[in-house]
Design a protein around this motif. Structure first.
Motif, PDB file in Angstrom:
ATOM      1  N   ARG A  28      55.881  38.858  42.376  1.00  0.00           N
ATOM      2  CA  ARG A  28      55.886  38.812  43.848  1.00  0.00           C
ATOM      3  C   ARG A  28      54.563  39.339  44.402  1.00  0.00           C
ATOM      4  N   ALA A  29      54.112  40.466  43.860  1.00  0.00           N
ATOM      5  CA  ALA A  29      52.863  41.065  44.338  1.00  0.00           C
ATOM      6  C   ALA A  29      51.679  40.133  44.078  1.00  0.00           C
ATOM      7  N   LEU A  30      51.638  39.517  42.910  1.00  0.00           N
ATOM      8  CA  LEU A  30      50.560  38.568  42.601  1.00  0.00           C
ATOM      9  C   LEU A  30      50.605  37.367  43.538  1.00  0.00           C
ATOM     10  N   ALA A  31      51.797  36.874  43.838  1.00  0.00           N
ATOM     11  CA  ALA A  31      51.938  35.710  44.712  1.00  0.00           C
ATOM     12  C   ALA A  31      51.448  35.996  46.124  1.00  0.00           C
ATOM     13  N   GLU A  32      51.495  37.255  46.523  1.00  0.00           N
ATOM     14  CA  GLU A  32      51.066  37.631  47.870  1.00  0.00           C
ATOM     15  C   GLU A  32      49.558  37.848  47.982  1.00  0.00           C
ATOM     16  N   LEU A  33      48.875  37.927  46.859  1.00  0.00           N
ATOM     17  CA  LEU A  33      47.422  38.113  46.897  1.00  0.00           C
ATOM     18  C   LEU A  33      46.738  36.831  47.372  1.00  0.00           C
ATOM     19  N   ARG A  36      41.761  33.757  45.530  1.00  0.00           N
ATOM     20  CA  ARG A  36      40.634  34.198  44.689  1.00  0.00           C
ATOM     21  C   ARG A  36      40.912  35.541  44.032  1.00  0.00           C
ATOM     22  N   GLN A  37      41.549  36.441  44.760  1.00  0.00           N
ATOM     23  CA  GLN A  37      41.877  37.738  44.162  1.00  0.00           C
ATOM     24  C   GLN A  37      42.843  37.545  43.003  1.00  0.00           C
ATOM     25  N   CYS A  40      41.033  35.940  40.004  1.00  0.00           N
ATOM     26  CA  CYS A  40      40.158  36.900  39.309  1.00  0.00           C
ATOM     27  C   CYS A  40      40.983  37.887  38.491  1.00  0.00           C
ATOM     28  N   TRP A  41      42.078  38.365  39.058  1.00  0.00           N
ATOM     29  CA  TRP A  41      42.919  39.332  38.340  1.00  0.00           C
ATOM     30  C   TRP A  41      43.525  38.700  37.088  1.00  0.00           C
ATOM     31  N   VAL A  42      44.064  37.494  37.233  1.00  0.00           N
ATOM     32  CA  VAL A  42      44.697  36.820  36.095  1.00  0.00           C
ATOM     33  C   VAL A  42      43.662  36.494  35.019  1.00  0.00           C
ATOM     34  N   LEU A  43      42.508  35.976  35.433  1.00  0.00           N
ATOM     35  CA  LEU A  43      41.479  35.640  34.447  1.00  0.00           C
ATOM     36  C   LEU A  43      41.000  36.884  33.694  1.00  0.00           C
ATOM     37  N   ARG A  44      40.945  38.023  34.372  1.00  0.00           N
ATOM     38  CA  ARG A  44      40.490  39.263  33.735  1.00  0.00           C
ATOM     39  C   ARG A  44      41.595  39.889  32.868  1.00  0.00           C
ATOM     40  N   GLY A  63      29.255  39.435  40.696  1.00  0.00           N
ATOM     41  CA  GLY A  63      29.538  40.509  41.653  1.00  0.00           C
ATOM     42  C   GLY A  63      30.703  40.159  42.568  1.00  0.00           C
ATOM     43  N   ALA A  64      30.745  38.912  43.015  1.00  0.00           N
ATOM     44  CA  ALA A  64      31.862  38.480  43.868  1.00  0.00           C
ATOM     45  C   ALA A  64      33.166  38.494  43.067  1.00  0.00           C
ATOM     46  N   ALA A  65      33.109  38.051  41.814  1.00  0.00           N
ATOM     47  CA  ALA A  65      34.299  38.084  40.960  1.00  0.00           C
ATOM     48  C   ALA A  65      34.779  39.520  40.788  1.00  0.00           C
ATOM     49  N   ARG A  66      33.847  40.432  40.567  1.00  0.00           N
ATOM     50  CA  ARG A  66      34.193  41.855  40.416  1.00  0.00           C
ATOM     51  C   ARG A  66      34.833  42.393  41.701  1.00  0.00           C
ATOM     52  N   GLY A  67      34.290  42.008  42.843  1.00  0.00           N
ATOM     53  CA  GLY A  67      34.830  42.459  44.127  1.00  0.00           C
ATOM     54  C   GLY A  67      36.239  41.944  44.371  1.00  0.00           C
ATOM     55  N   HIS A  68      36.477  40.670  44.114  1.00  0.00           N
ATOM     56  CA  HIS A  68      37.821  40.106  44.281  1.00  0.00           C
ATOM     57  C   HIS A  68      38.804  40.789  43.335  1.00  0.00           C
ATOM     58  N   TYR A  69      38.369  41.024  42.101  1.00  0.00           N
ATOM     59  CA  TYR A  69      39.216  41.701  41.120  1.00  0.00           C
ATOM     60  C   TYR A  69      39.555  43.115  41.600  1.00  0.00           C
ATOM     61  N   HIS A  70      38.550  43.832  42.062  1.00  0.00           N
ATOM     62  CA  HIS A  70      38.774  45.210  42.507  1.00  0.00           C
ATOM     63  C   HIS A  70      39.756  45.246  43.683  1.00  0.00           C
ATOM     64  N   ARG A  71      39.587  44.353  44.650  1.00  0.00           N
ATOM     65  CA  ARG A  71      40.513  44.332  45.787  1.00  0.00           C
ATOM     66  C   ARG A  71      41.932  43.993  45.323  1.00  0.00           C
ATOM     67  N   ALA A  72      42.046  43.094  44.361  1.00  0.00           N
ATOM     68  CA  ALA A  72      43.370  42.774  43.806  1.00  0.00           C
ATOM     69  C   ALA A  72      43.972  44.005  43.136  1.00  0.00           C
ATOM     70  N   GLN A  73      43.158  44.735  42.372  1.00  0.00           N
ATOM     71  CA  GLN A  73      43.642  45.946  41.689  1.00  0.00           C
ATOM     72  C   GLN A  73      44.172  46.966  42.686  1.00  0.00           C
ATOM     73  N   VAL A  74      43.426  47.192  43.766  1.00  0.00           N
ATOM     74  CA  VAL A  74      43.830  48.171  44.782  1.00  0.00           C
ATOM     75  C   VAL A  74      45.161  47.755  45.403  1.00  0.00           C
ATOM     76  N   THR A  75      45.266  46.490  45.768  1.00  0.00           N
ATOM     77  CA  THR A  75      46.499  45.988  46.389  1.00  0.00           C
ATOM     78  C   THR A  75      47.678  46.077  45.423  1.00  0.00           C
TER      79      THR A  75
END
Length: 85
Positions: A28-33, A36-37, A40-44, A63-75
């Motif tokens: 559910r949480a992943l579906a709400e992201l 791109r976030q 990035c999270w799934v690919l990582r 850098g953009a991939a890292r940023g999207h991943y980081h925002r996904a991690q925080v959420t």
């Protein structure tokens, strides 16, 4: 030393329920992201790609991939607090 693992023991039903609840909450949480976030999270986390590889795959800078991943991690951390130790 570590105790040997008993592979013949049946799993604890409470653990099975907890794991299935966790996986459902994560889905559910992943579906709400944002897309791109989530990508990035799934690919990582699932596919084990590096940020440069994610960037190439999604046509982003690393850098953009890292940023999207980081925002996904925080959420995800915020939404999955119940299961954090």
């Amino acid at each position: 030393l570590l105790d040997p693992i008993n592979l013949s023991a049946a799993p604890d039903p409470a653990d099975v329920l907890s794991n299935s609840e966790f996986l459902a909450a994560l889905e559910r949480a992943l579906a709400e992201l944002p897309v791109r976030q989530r990508a990035c999270w799934v690919l990582r986390e699932v596919d084990g790609l590096t940020f440069p590889e994610i960037g190439v795959t999604l046509k982003l800078s690393s850098g953009a991939a890292r940023g999207h991943y980081h925002r996904a991690q925080v959420t995800l951390r915020q939404r999955m607090q119940r299961w954090q130790r």
